[in-house]
Scaffold this motif. Structure first.
Motif, PDB file in Angstrom:
ATOM      1  N   GLY A  62     116.714  89.872  61.259  1.00  0.00           N
ATOM      2  CA  GLY A  62     115.765  90.944  61.534  1.00  0.00           C
ATOM      3  C   GLY A  62     115.978  92.233  60.767  1.00  0.00           C
ATOM      4  O   GLY A  62     115.231  93.181  60.936  1.00  0.00           O
ATOM      5  N   HIS A  90     111.032  91.767  57.008  1.00  0.00           N
ATOM      6  CA  HIS A  90     110.054  91.018  56.202  1.00  0.00           C
ATOM      7  C   HIS A  90     108.983  90.365  57.062  1.00  0.00           C
ATOM      8  O   HIS A  90     109.156  90.212  58.275  1.00  0.00           O
ATOM      9  N   ALA A  94     111.500  85.331  61.972  1.00  0.00           N
ATOM     10  CA  ALA A  94     111.615  84.628  63.257  1.00  0.00           C
ATOM     11  C   ALA A  94     111.911  85.576  64.414  1.00  0.00           C
ATOM     12  O   ALA A  94     111.392  85.400  65.512  1.00  0.00           O
TER      13      ALA A  94
HETATM   14 ZN   LIG Z   1     113.999  87.472  59.164  1.00  0.00          ZN
END
Ligand SMILES: [Zn+2]
Length: 165
Positions: A62, A90, A94
């Protein structure tokens, strides 16, 4: 034994052929530090036109400005010639596109055991979180105002950075 043979073999080629980082100092030659995600779609040096030796790079899921990231930034700024800091989460990350619960469920399904106790520090609003993370750096008592701090989102499909802060 053997689990890493392919990588060790590649490493011997790396060290043997044209390795020219020996005796290199550890400062950031381009004056850049980068906090970005662990995502394998990100090539942190190449996306900024940098090469080994140019930048301090800190990665985690993250691209979060954690306590450890701040330690790296403070060291970079004071001891390793960092003058500019980029924080770069980005698109399609996830940890920014799943809930804490979903990630726990997916990990539990893979592990075949309970994962409700594991924290993943998911991000609900990526841009807002980036703003808070930038503030954690700029408000840090050991990061002087002369250090330029920018927050960007990296588009994993186009390769482009968009500055948010
Ligand atoms: Zn990531």
């Amino acid at each position: 034994m053997g689990d890493f043979d392919d990588l060790l073999s590649a490493n011997r080629d790396f060290a043997g052929s044209d390795f020219d980082f020996g005796g290199f100092d550890g400062v950031a030659h381009a004056g850049v530090a980068l906090v970005t995600c662990m995502d394998s779609r990100i090539d942190p040096l190449r996306m900024l036109g940098l090469k080994p030796g140019d930048a301090k790079i800190f990665r985690n899921p993250g691209a979060r400005v954690t306590e450890a990231a701040l330690e790296a930034i403070v060291l970079g700024v004071h001891l390793l010639r960092v003058e500019r800091v980029l924080v770069v989460p980005h698109t399609r990350c996830a940890v920014a596109s799943n809930s804490e619960e979903t990630l726990r469920e997916r990990v539990a399904a893979s592990a075949g055991t309970d994962a409700t106790w594991q924290r993943f520090h998911v991000v609900e609003d990526q841009a807002a979180t980036l703003g808070l993370d930038i503030h954690r750096i700029t408000s840090h008592p050991l990061v002087p105002d002369t250090v330029k701090v920018g927050g960007f989102i990296y588009d994993v499909d186009s390769g482009l950075l968009e500055q948010k802060y």
